[in-house]
Motif scaffolding. Sequence first.
Motif, PDB file in Angstrom:
ATOM      1  N   LYS A 130       0.830  -1.210   0.000  1.00 54.22           N
ATOM      2  CA  LYS A 130       0.000   0.000   0.000  1.00 54.22           C
ATOM      3  C   LYS A 130       0.861   1.255   0.000  1.00 54.22           C
ATOM      4  O   LYS A 130       0.621   2.199  -0.769  1.00 54.22           O
ATOM      5  CB  LYS A 130      -0.915  -0.002   1.228  1.00 54.22           C
ATOM      6  CG  LYS A 130      -1.993  -1.064   1.213  1.00 54.22           C
ATOM      7  CD  LYS A 130      -2.750  -1.069   2.532  1.00 54.22           C
ATOM      8  CE  LYS A 130      -3.712  -2.236   2.608  1.00 54.22           C
ATOM      9  NZ  LYS A 130      -4.388  -2.328   3.928  1.00 54.22           N
ATOM     10  N   ASP A 133       2.619   1.954  -3.363  1.00 55.66           N
ATOM     11  CA  ASP A 133       1.768   2.599  -4.362  1.00 55.66           C
ATOM     12  C   ASP A 133       1.563   4.073  -4.035  1.00 55.66           C
ATOM     13  O   ASP A 133       1.531   4.927  -4.926  1.00 55.66           O
ATOM     14  CB  ASP A 133       0.414   1.893  -4.432  1.00 55.66           C
ATOM     15  CG  ASP A 133       0.522   0.478  -4.972  1.00 55.66           C
ATOM     16  OD1 ASP A 133       1.516   0.191  -5.660  1.00 55.66           O
ATOM     17  OD2 ASP A 133      -0.369  -0.341  -4.685  1.00 55.66           O
ATOM     18  N   SER A 145      -4.867   2.016  -6.547  1.00 59.76           N
ATOM     19  CA  SER A 145      -4.577   0.765  -5.853  1.00 59.76           C
ATOM     20  C   SER A 145      -5.662   0.461  -4.828  1.00 59.76           C
ATOM     21  O   SER A 145      -5.998  -0.711  -4.586  1.00 59.76           O
ATOM     22  CB  SER A 145      -3.206   0.815  -5.176  1.00 59.76           C
ATOM     23  OG  SER A 145      -3.180   1.710  -4.091  1.00 59.76           O
ATOM     24  N   LYS A 213      -4.252  -0.947 -13.249  1.00 62.19           N
ATOM     25  CA  LYS A 213      -2.992  -1.651 -12.974  1.00 62.19           C
ATOM     26  C   LYS A 213      -1.830  -1.050 -13.754  1.00 62.19           C
ATOM     27  O   LYS A 213      -0.718  -0.906 -13.230  1.00 62.19           O
ATOM     28  CB  LYS A 213      -3.149  -3.140 -13.313  1.00 62.19           C
ATOM     29  CG  LYS A 213      -4.055  -3.901 -12.349  1.00 62.19           C
ATOM     30  CD  LYS A 213      -4.118  -5.381 -12.714  1.00 62.19           C
ATOM     31  CE  LYS A 213      -4.944  -6.163 -11.707  1.00 62.19           C
ATOM     32  NZ  LYS A 213      -4.979  -7.618 -12.025  1.00 62.19           N
ATOM     33  N   CYS A 218       1.495  -2.068 -11.770  1.00 60.39           N
ATOM     34  CA  CYS A 218       1.119  -3.191 -10.905  1.00 60.39           C
ATOM     35  C   CYS A 218       2.120  -4.335 -11.022  1.00 60.39           C
ATOM     36  O   CYS A 218       2.523  -4.729 -12.119  1.00 60.39           O
ATOM     37  CB  CYS A 218      -0.273  -3.679 -11.283  1.00 60.39           C
ATOM     38  SG  CYS A 218      -0.833  -5.120 -10.365  1.00 60.39           S
ATOM     39  N   CYS A 226      -3.036  -8.288  -2.121  1.00 55.94           N
ATOM     40  CA  CYS A 226      -3.675  -7.122  -2.738  1.00 55.94           C
ATOM     41  C   CYS A 226      -5.131  -7.006  -2.304  1.00 55.94           C
ATOM     42  O   CYS A 226      -6.056  -7.109  -3.106  1.00 55.94           O
ATOM     43  CB  CYS A 226      -3.575  -7.219  -4.257  1.00 55.94           C
ATOM     44  SG  CYS A 226      -4.050  -5.697  -5.099  1.00 55.94           S
TER      45      CYS A 226
END
Length: 229
Positions: A130, A133, A145, A213, A218, A226
């Motif tokens: 997390k 991102d 995300s 993504k 991603c 995820c």
Amino acid sequence: MNEFSFSNRMHTLLDNNQQVKHIEKGRFLFQESTLASDLYYILKGKVEVSKVVPDGRELTMRICSENDLVGETVLFSQNPKYMMNAKMLEDGTVAVISKESLEGKIASDSHLAVDMMTWLSALNRKNHAKFRDMFLHGKKGAFYSTLIRLSNSYGTVVEGGKVINLPFTNQELANFCGTSREVINRLLAHLRKNNIVSIKKGHITILDVDYLKQEIDCENCPIEICTID
């Protein structure tokens, strides 16, 4: 992560003397900076774990559901305080587990210790992903995300996409990203205009997850990493 092994072992610990509480929606299990002596095992309902940052914004870290443990950061700490807030998102039931009691059982039960370490390791990997991102791709990356994680946790495949079954306000979505409602308004408007998502009665349907993504580079993490929980 073997979630079944962890949850099954936790249920085994909940004997007839375990304190069980019914908590109403909007009530806190605990709040940040208060002294910590208990952990909470969720038997029913959903719990939001969040932190208030110095400028007053709220950052939602995860949503916990049935068979999840909340307050794990206090384990094996001297005179600990809770580092997060834990608030019920709906009426639910939790088992209150003494920190001291759980520490003793972990120390004496190697199987429980391994399951606990496995669960904590998976939780740590989720948090790292997390923050990756958020820091590498900014507010847009944090939001995109979040949508992917919400769809993995609460999504149902429908014609043309995947609908997130929990309704969220734009402010609640902003709390997941550590940003403002206005930023989320702009990002959602862009996604709707380009047919990446659609929104009906507060429910978001992701129409093109591949776009999301690609925008955050991603890494195709395992599905159990995820998620938003």
